[in-house]
Design a protein around this motif. Structure first.
Motif, PDB file in Angstrom:
ATOM      1  N   SER A  20      44.292  73.256  49.393  1.00 43.83           N
ATOM      2  CA  SER A  20      43.084  72.994  50.188  1.00 43.83           C
ATOM      3  C   SER A  20      43.067  71.534  50.621  1.00 43.83           C
ATOM      4  N   PHE A  21      42.144  71.183  51.501  1.00 43.40           N
ATOM      5  CA  PHE A  21      42.090  69.804  51.981  1.00 43.40           C
ATOM      6  C   PHE A  21      41.861  68.837  50.823  1.00 43.40           C
ATOM      7  N   ALA A  22      40.833  69.102  50.017  1.00 46.50           N
ATOM      8  CA  ALA A  22      40.546  68.237  48.869  1.00 46.50           C
ATOM      9  C   ALA A  22      41.629  68.362  47.805  1.00 46.50           C
ATOM     10  N   GLY A  23      42.175  69.576  47.642  1.00 48.02           N
ATOM     11  CA  GLY A  23      43.212  69.780  46.629  1.00 48.02           C
ATOM     12  C   GLY A  23      44.468  68.989  46.915  1.00 48.02           C
ATOM     13  N   ALA A  24      44.893  68.962  48.168  1.00 43.15           N
ATOM     14  CA  ALA A  24      46.111  68.223  48.519  1.00 43.15           C
ATOM     15  C   ALA A  24      45.917  66.723  48.308  1.00 43.15           C
ATOM     16  N   LEU A  25      44.731  66.209  48.651  1.00 35.14           N
ATOM     17  CA  LEU A  25      44.468  64.790  48.404  1.00 35.14           C
ATOM     18  C   LEU A  25      44.481  64.478  46.904  1.00 35.14           C
ATOM     19  N   THR A  26      43.951  65.396  46.108  1.00 38.90           N
ATOM     20  CA  THR A  26      43.958  65.198  44.654  1.00 38.90           C
ATOM     21  C   THR A  26      45.376  65.235  44.114  1.00 38.90           C
ATOM     22  N   ALA A  27      46.196  66.164  44.609  1.00 40.77           N
ATOM     23  CA  ALA A  27      47.591  66.239  44.175  1.00 40.77           C
ATOM     24  C   ALA A  27      48.328  64.945  44.526  1.00 40.77           C
ATOM     25  N   GLU A  28      48.086  64.425  45.717  1.00 35.87           N
ATOM     26  CA  GLU A  28      48.742  63.177  46.127  1.00 35.87           C
ATOM     27  C   GLU A  28      48.297  62.008  45.244  1.00 35.87           C
ATOM     28  N   TYR A  29      47.009  61.998  44.890  1.00 36.16           N
ATOM     29  CA  TYR A  29      46.525  60.924  44.013  1.00 36.16           C
ATOM     30  C   TYR A  29      47.160  61.034  42.627  1.00 36.16           C
ATOM     31  N   LEU A  30      47.194  62.238  42.078  1.00 37.34           N
ATOM     32  CA  LEU A  30      47.811  62.427  40.760  1.00 37.34           C
ATOM     33  C   LEU A  30      49.282  62.034  40.786  1.00 37.34           C
ATOM     34  N   ALA A  31      49.984  62.418  41.831  1.00 40.12           N
ATOM     35  CA  ALA A  31      51.403  62.084  41.923  1.00 40.12           C
ATOM     36  C   ALA A  31      51.616  60.573  41.950  1.00 40.12           C
ATOM     37  N   ALA A  32      50.705  59.862  42.604  1.00 38.94           N
ATOM     38  CA  ALA A  32      50.850  58.403  42.725  1.00 38.94           C
ATOM     39  C   ALA A  32      50.383  57.648  41.490  1.00 38.94           C
ATOM     40  N   HIS A  33      49.490  58.277  40.683  1.00 40.94           N
ATOM     41  CA  HIS A  33      48.872  57.545  39.575  1.00 40.94           C
ATOM     42  C   HIS A  33      49.059  58.219  38.218  1.00 40.94           C
ATOM     43  N   ALA A  34      49.917  59.210  38.163  1.00 41.64           N
ATOM     44  CA  ALA A  34      50.115  59.927  36.901  1.00 41.64           C
ATOM     45  C   ALA A  34      50.698  59.006  35.841  1.00 41.64           C
ATOM     46  N   PRO A  35      50.178  59.081  34.621  1.00 47.00           N
ATOM     47  CA  PRO A  35      50.775  58.290  33.545  1.00 47.00           C
ATOM     48  C   PRO A  35      52.149  58.840  33.176  1.00 47.00           C
ATOM     49  N   GLU A  36      52.942  58.010  32.564  1.00 37.99           N
ATOM     50  CA  GLU A  36      54.284  58.417  32.133  1.00 37.99           C
ATOM     51  C   GLU A  36      54.193  59.658  31.252  1.00 37.99           C
ATOM     52  N   GLY A  37      54.983  60.664  31.579  1.00 40.14           N
ATOM     53  CA  GLY A  37      55.043  61.851  30.748  1.00 40.14           C
ATOM     54  C   GLY A  37      53.978  62.897  31.029  1.00 40.14           C
ATOM     55  N   LEU A  38      53.160  62.702  32.079  1.00 45.79           N
ATOM     56  CA  LEU A  38      52.151  63.712  32.410  1.00 45.79           C
ATOM     57  C   LEU A  38      52.828  65.042  32.716  1.00 45.79           C
ATOM     58  N   ARG A  39      52.369  66.093  32.062  1.00 46.58           N
ATOM     59  CA  ARG A  39      52.863  67.449  32.330  1.00 46.58           C
ATOM     60  C   ARG A  39      51.798  68.145  33.183  1.00 46.58           C
ATOM     61  N   TRP A  40      52.127  68.392  34.445  1.00 45.67           N
ATOM     62  CA  TRP A  40      51.108  68.970  35.305  1.00 45.67           C
ATOM     63  C   TRP A  40      51.709  69.945  36.300  1.00 45.67           C
ATOM     64  N   ALA A  41      50.811  70.736  36.886  1.00 48.92           N
ATOM     65  CA  ALA A  41      51.237  71.757  37.843  1.00 48.92           C
ATOM     66  C   ALA A  41      50.200  71.868  38.949  1.00 48.92           C
ATOM     67  N   ILE A  42      50.671  72.269  40.131  1.00 51.96           N
ATOM     68  CA  ILE A  42      49.776  72.674  41.211  1.00 51.96           C
ATOM     69  C   ILE A  42      49.797  74.193  41.257  1.00 51.96           C
ATOM     70  N   ALA A  43      48.644  74.788  41.555  1.00 54.51           N
ATOM     71  CA  ALA A  43      48.532  76.244  41.483  1.00 54.51           C
ATOM     72  C   ALA A  43      47.701  76.762  42.644  1.00 54.51           C
TER      73      ALA A  43
END
Length: 392
Positions: A20-43
């Motif tokens: 979604s529009f907001a979802g993609a922006l959130t994914a981009e933010y997480l990708a840019a600011h994720a801490p080392e070792g973050l285990r995450w998924a987009i769904a």
């Protein structure tokens, strides 16, 4: 279920509705600011769109893809069982949201959304709060512009005032921003469901424990000229005051008698009058199905403002708090409220739930109750401003 027992799940965070529009922006933010070792998924339901989104993210983001569909409750239960925190952008939530709340409540998974729909929040409290308390799940709604600047802004303001005295806080919102098709669809849906919204609120009041020895209220104020901010103040029929009231009910720091009112602050009277008329016309049109469909077609879900428009957008919420003979002026402010800053707030809330040392809470709770100071610290570090303007 203890939080420790969930650390062996495959993901710290799953972002559902990531395309979604907001979802993609959130994914981009997480990708840019994720801490080392973050285990995450987009769904989401469309594996092809998810893969294309993953290809746009930095290669070192190390994000997995999971398929799940709101029409398939088993897929949602499977998804909830894989995550410590499940954040969803899939709305309107009253139409698409309940099965995921139920899955998280059953699995003891922390749940996060961007919901600004009072009916949905009330229904989820009645149907799933008790189960979430049993499993230890934290169900946190309204973790974007609805309602973090208001909820945490009042929480921040209250901390500047004396303890154990009656307190009043008023919030004045100004912003220059556009909104997306998904936001517009949710708003139209709410305007069209006034009767259902009132029924859900009544049902919640029957189930919710009454405060003993304290009061917390958030009445709708009337239009007025607010000398405190030098603007016309128009009452805002949003979910924010309800969220603030629930924080005040849960936290003794808000004092024995707390009241909050929220307004849109408009400098010029003709603009204020025009704004009231426009909202009234939109509410009226939403009651008529053909008019509602025509309006929905003007801005479809998935559409949103351009990066250039968002870069010029901003918001400010100014608070005036009083109690114990003191008055304090505070402000929460930032950039584009509906999308860039909402994605930031949403992602930082998910990271906060996943990794920060937080109070032991469970059930349906607000951002102030669940995360409070820890989330304010995160948002300040991310560029959202919380400040005391003056106190006397």
């Amino acid at each position: 279920m203890s939080r420790q027992s969930r650390t062996d799940r495959p993901y710290d965070i799953v972002l559902f509705g990531a395309t979604s529009f907001a979802g993609a922006l959130t994914a981009e933010y997480l990708a840019a600011h994720a801490p080392e070792g973050l285990r995450w998924a987009i769904a989401g339901r469309n594996a092809g769109k998810l893969e294309r989104l993953r290809e746009r993210l930095p290669a070192d983001a190390k994000v997995a893809v999971e398929r799940a569909d709101v029409s398939d409750p088993a897929s949602l239960r499977d998804l909830a069982g894989k995550a410590r925190v499940l954040a969803t952008t899939v709305g309107p939530y009253v139409t698409y949201g309940e099965e995921l709340v139920a899955a998280c409540a059953d699995a003891g998974t922390d749940y996060l959304d961007l919901c600004g729909e009072p009916e949905f929040v009330d229904l989820m409290y009645v149907r799933h709060d008790a189960r979430a308390r049993e499993t230890g799940a934290r169900l946190v709604h309204a973790a974007g512009f609805d309602s973090i600047p208001h909820d945490l802004g009042v929480y921040f303001t209250v901390q500047q005032l004396p303890e154990d005295v009656p307190l009043t806080v008023e919030g004045f919102v100004t912003a220059d921003a556009a909104f997306s098709g998904g936001t517009f669809a949710s708003a139209l849906g709410q305007f069209a469901r006034q009767r259902e919204m009132a029924a859900a609120a009544r049902d919640r009041r029957r189930h919710e424990p009454r405060l003993v020895g304290r009061r917390a209220s958030a009445p709708l104020g009337g239009p007025r000229f607010a000398k405190e901010v030098g603007a016309w103040a128009l009452p805002m029929p949003t979910i924010d005051p309800q969220i603030v009231r629930r924080s005040a009910s849960a936290l003794d720091r808000y004092g024995p008698d707390f009241r909050y009112r929220q307004y849109a602050a408009v400098r010029h009277l003709p603009v204020a009058v025009g704004g009231v008329a426009a909202v009234g016309a939109l509410v009226a049109a939403a009651q008529v199905p053909p008019a509602r469909r025509w309006l929905s077609d003007r801005l479809k879900p998935g559409d949103g403002p351009s990066p250039e428009k968002r870069a010029k957008s901003w918001f400010s919420v100014r608070f005036v708090g009083e109690g114990g003979g003191q008055r304090v002026y505070t402000e929460v402010s930032g950039g584009d409220p509906g999308y860039d800053e909402t994605a930031k707030m949403f992602a930082e809330s998910a990271l906060c739930l996943a990794f920060d040392d937080l109070p032991e809470t469970a059930g349906q709770i607000t951002t102030a109750v669940a995360m409070g100071d820890a989330l304010i610290d995160r948002l300040r570090a991310a560029g959202i401003r919380f400040r005391v303007a003056s106190a006397r």
